[in-house]
Design a protein around this motif. Structure first.
Motif, short mmCIF file in Angstrom:
data_model
loop_
_atom_site.label_atom_id
_atom_site.label_comp_id
_atom_site.label_asym_id
_atom_site.label_seq_id
_atom_site.Cartn_x
_atom_site.Cartn_y
_atom_site.Cartn_z
N ASP A 109 0.68 -1.46 0.34
CA ASP A 109 -0.19 -0.25 0.51
C ASP A 109 1.03 1.66 -0.18
OD1 ASP A 109 0.99 -0.08 2.75
OD2 ASP A 109 -0.62 0.25 3.79
N GLU A 110 1.95 0.97 -0.36
CA GLU A 110 2.96 2.20 -0.28
C GLU A 110 3.39 2.84 -1.29
OE1 GLU A 110 6.12 2.52 2.71
OE2 GLU A 110 4.72 1.70 4.58
N LEU A 111 3.29 1.67 -2.49
CA LEU A 111 4.31 2.51 -4.09
C LEU A 111 2.92 3.57 -5.03
CD1 LEU A 111 5.64 1.65 -6.04
CD2 LEU A 111 4.58 0.13 -6.78
N GLY A 112 2.05 3.01 -4.88
CA GLY A 112 0.73 4.12 -5.45
C GLY A 112 1.01 3.23 -7.15
N HIS A 113 0.53 4.37 -7.75
CA HIS A 113 0.94 4.21 -8.98
C HIS A 113 1.96 5.13 -10.44
CE1 HIS A 113 -2.78 1.43 -8.43
NE2 HIS A 113 -2.40 0.65 -9.28
N LEU A 150 10.94 3.24 -15.11
CA LEU A 150 9.63 2.12 -14.96
C LEU A 150 8.15 2.22 -14.45
CD1 LEU A 150 9.07 -0.98 -14.92
CD2 LEU A 150 9.64 -1.64 -12.52
N SER A 151 7.24 2.39 -15.67
CA SER A 151 5.54 2.49 -14.43
C SER A 151 5.18 1.71 -13.68
CB SER A 151 4.93 2.95 -15.91
OG SER A 151 3.44 2.64 -15.66
N PHE A 152 4.58 1.76 -12.79
CA PHE A 152 3.79 0.93 -11.93
C PHE A 152 1.92 0.53 -12.53
CE2 PHE A 152 7.00 2.67 -9.14
CZ PHE A 152 7.74 0.60 -9.24
N SER A 153 1.76 1.51 -13.94
CA SER A 153 0.65 1.23 -14.59
C SER A 153 0.86 -0.27 -14.96
CB SER A 153 0.25 2.38 -15.08
OG SER A 153 -0.37 1.74 -15.60
N GLY A 154 -0.72 -0.77 -14.94
CA GLY A 154 -0.87 -1.95 -14.68
C GLY A 154 -0.28 -3.53 -13.61
N LEU A 155 0.30 -2.44 -12.63
CA LEU A 155 0.29 -3.15 -11.78
C LEU A 155 -0.62 -3.37 -10.67
CD1 LEU A 155 2.81 -4.71 -9.90
CD2 LEU A 155 3.41 -3.34 -9.19
N ASN A 156 -0.86 -4.88 -10.38
CA ASN A 156 -2.41 -5.22 -9.01
C ASN A 156 -1.44 -4.53 -7.58
OD1 ASN A 156 -4.59 -5.75 -7.77
ND2 ASN A 156 -5.48 -7.84 -9.14
#
Length: 174
Positions: A109-113, A150-156
């Protein structure tokens, strides 16, 4: 959950036309003349906190900023630039040999998108990439040997709520 940054640099936000760096501690006392940026800094940190809590560092909830009807309302009125610049340095161990540097376990819960980016220099005959690992050190599908930024978009994030690791790879090509 709490976040701690040692310093933050803001440029072109409200009174901050040029880049202004603030050294931060766990407790901060702001003093200064009228219109020196005390309230602007507090508003910016509040927006940053809300953005982190929404798990989306790429999107500031500007609608919650007093008096702001648009993004332009947040920019310095004397600046011709339409860009808001923010720098939040993160300390990373230095390594100068080929291999992987691994973060400690990061709670899900500490990463975000947002994005992972690096301010540094890659070897001329090599590069830098990243891997994301789940809490059991298995590479997360789709996040192996990824280019930086690196994009975290798409990481559930819900799927990895137990946490994950980020591996930064320094690669030499001879």
């Amino acid at each position: 959950m709490s976040y701690f940054f040692e310093d933050i640099t803001i440029k072109n936000f409200k009174v901050f036309k040029s880049a202004k760096t603030f050294k931060l501690g766990r407790i901060n006392v702001l003093t200064g003349k009228n219109n020196s940026g005390k309230s602007s800094l507090i508003e910016f940190i509040d927006l940053l906190n809300k953005s982190i809590n929404l798990r989306n560092l790429a999107s500031f909830p500007l609608s919650e900023l007093k008096g702001a009807k648009s993004f332009e309302d947040c920019l310095n009125i004397q600046s011709k630039s339409k860009n808001l610049e923010v720098k939040i340095p993160v300390k990373l161990d230095y390594f100068d040999s080929e291999g992987e540097w691994l973060t400690p376990l990061i709670p899900g819960d500490e990463l975000g998108h947002g994005f992972l980016d690096i301010l540094g220099t890659a070897p001329i005959t090599g590069g830098i990439n990243a891997n994301l690992y789940d809490s059991n050190m298995n590479i997360i599908p789709g996040f192996s040997n990824r280019e930086i930024p690196l994009s975290f978009s798409g990481l559930n994030l819900d799927e990895y709520s137990s946490g994950f690791y980020i591996g930064i790879n320094l690669i030499y090509i001879s």
